[in-house]
Design a protein around this motif. Structure first.
Motif, PDB file in Angstrom:
ATOM      1  N   ALA A 273      -2.062  13.932  -2.979  1.00  0.00           N
ATOM      2  CA  ALA A 273      -3.026  12.975  -2.444  1.00  0.00           C
ATOM      3  C   ALA A 273      -3.993  12.491  -3.511  1.00  0.00           C
ATOM      4  CB  ALA A 273      -3.797  13.610  -1.288  1.00  0.00           C
TER       5      ALA A 273
ATOM      6  N   THR B 115      -5.975   8.443  -0.806  1.00  0.00           N
ATOM      7  CA  THR B 115      -4.527   8.693  -0.804  1.00  0.00           C
ATOM      8  C   THR B 115      -3.686   7.442  -1.001  1.00  0.00           C
ATOM      9  OG1 THR B 115      -4.379   8.428   1.605  1.00  0.00           O
ATOM     10  CG2 THR B 115      -4.841  10.643   0.764  1.00  0.00           C
ATOM     11  N   VAL B 116      -4.305   6.270  -1.001  1.00  0.00           N
ATOM     12  CA  VAL B 116      -3.558   5.009  -1.039  1.00  0.00           C
ATOM     13  C   VAL B 116      -3.723   4.329  -2.395  1.00  0.00           C
ATOM     14  CG1 VAL B 116      -3.352   2.698  -0.031  1.00  0.00           C
ATOM     15  CG2 VAL B 116      -3.725   4.679   1.450  1.00  0.00           C
TER      16      VAL B 116
ATOM     17  N   GLU C 285       0.846  -1.192   0.000  1.00  0.00           N
ATOM     18  CA  GLU C 285       0.000   0.000   0.000  1.00  0.00           C
ATOM     19  C   GLU C 285       0.883   1.245   0.000  1.00  0.00           C
ATOM     20  OE1 GLU C 285      -2.615  -0.175   3.317  1.00  0.00           O
ATOM     21  OE2 GLU C 285      -3.753  -1.886   2.538  1.00  0.00           O
ATOM     22  N   TRP C 286       0.727   2.048  -1.020  1.00  0.00           N
ATOM     23  CA  TRP C 286       1.545   3.253  -1.174  1.00  0.00           C
ATOM     24  C   TRP C 286       0.725   4.464  -0.751  1.00  0.00           C
ATOM     25  CZ3 TRP C 286       3.409   5.244  -6.624  1.00  0.00           C
ATOM     26  CH2 TRP C 286       4.230   6.372  -6.445  1.00  0.00           C
ATOM     27  N   ASN C 287       1.130   5.066   0.355  1.00  0.00           N
ATOM     28  CA  ASN C 287       0.517   6.308   0.813  1.00  0.00           C
ATOM     29  C   ASN C 287       1.316   7.450   0.190  1.00  0.00           C
ATOM     30  OD1 ASN C 287       0.015   8.716   2.435  1.00  0.00           O
ATOM     31  ND2 ASN C 287      -1.137   7.351   3.785  1.00  0.00           N
ATOM     32  N   ARG C 288       0.785   8.023  -0.860  1.00  0.00           N
ATOM     33  CA  ARG C 288       1.568   9.002  -1.630  1.00  0.00           C
ATOM     34  C   ARG C 288       1.905  10.270  -0.846  1.00  0.00           C
ATOM     35  NH1 ARG C 288      -0.505  10.319  -7.378  1.00  0.00           N
ATOM     36  NH2 ARG C 288      -2.546  10.328  -6.397  1.00  0.00           N
TER      37      ARG C 288
END
Length: 252
Positions: free
Chosen positions: A197, A236-237, A170-173
């Motif tokens: 986001a 955001t993910v 999971e990439w939280n930008r």
């Protein structure tokens, strides 16, 4: 009428490509006699014949299966074939990274069949000896035979390439963090360039995230077996399927 059987035999495989190839085999229900029918696939047996009745007529002739094999395992050497159907011969595709792919006709065991009237004339062969290989697939057949013998002559471990199970990243930008729920080592954090986001993932951003994962020992699963990476999951993910190239022992 019985289903047409499709078969694949891999004779050389970089370890980094084993997990995506195993996922492709799972998707197409390709199994060999050495697989544990009650357990998860632990790896790929080099030189073994993986068969399935799911591919159907044209899986090899249409380039569908060969194209998938090249996409998920570009460094592998293999042959894939579909058995003869009704009055038609089967189709076989042989691939090596440096030779490309050769396609021809075959029998039910995948042995290449070259009609006599397809062979080049003697004067053509004398002028260009490479025409024999182009028509008969000789260079590909020799390569695969040599690798088969190498696997057979080596220790048992040389004929087995281990795989791992893909897991979700999971990439939280906005935070610039990729969270990986590793069942062996717990949650892993990989630092990636932060981004806005909202909005899509640009190609440059995706490359940066992939590079960060590789530096940390992870690979992104190919789209052919896992779908497009970094699909949105909330505001955001973004998520992707990742894996370690080889079984990774927990740190001491």
């Amino acid at each position: 009428m019985s289903a047409v059987e499709v078969a694949v035999s891999v004779v050389d495989l970089p370890s980094v490509e084993a997990t995506p190839l195993a996922a492709l085999f799972d998707d197409h229900e390709l199994v060999c006699v050495d697989d544990d029918p009650d357990g998860q696939r632990a790896g790929i047996y080099l030189g073994a014949t993986y068969t399935s009745t799911r591919g159907g007529v044209g899986a090899v002739a249409s380039e569908h299966l060969p194209a998938l094999l090249r996409e998920v395992a570009p460094g592998a050497t293999w042959l894939a074939w579909e058995e003869p159907y009704e009055e038609f011969l089967g189709t076989v595709a042989l691939h090596a990274p440096d030779l490309g792919t050769w396609t021809g006709e075959c029998d039910s065991s995948g042995a290449v069949y070259v009609p006599a009237d397809s062979l080049p004339r003697l004067d053509t062969v004398l002028a260009d000896p490479a025409t024999v290989a182009a028509v008969t697939g000789l260079a590909w057949r020799d390569r695969i035979t040599t690798l088969h013998r190498t696997v057979a002559a080596g220790p048992p471990t040389s004929g087995f390439v281990s795989t791992t199970r893909p897991i979700c990243a999971e990439w939280n930008r906005p935070a610039g963090l990729i969270y990986i729920d590793d069942p062996a080592e717990g949650t892993q954090l990989v630092h990636a360039p932060p981004g806005p986001a909202r909005g899509g993932i640009s190609e440059q951003m995706a490359r940066s995230a992939t590079a960060a994962l590789r530096q940390a020992g992870w690979q992104v699963m190919p789209a052919a077996v896992a779908g497009a990476p970094w699909a949105p999951d909330g505001h955001t993910v973004h998520v992707a399927q990742v894996y370690r190239p080889t079984p990774h022992a927990p740190a001491a």
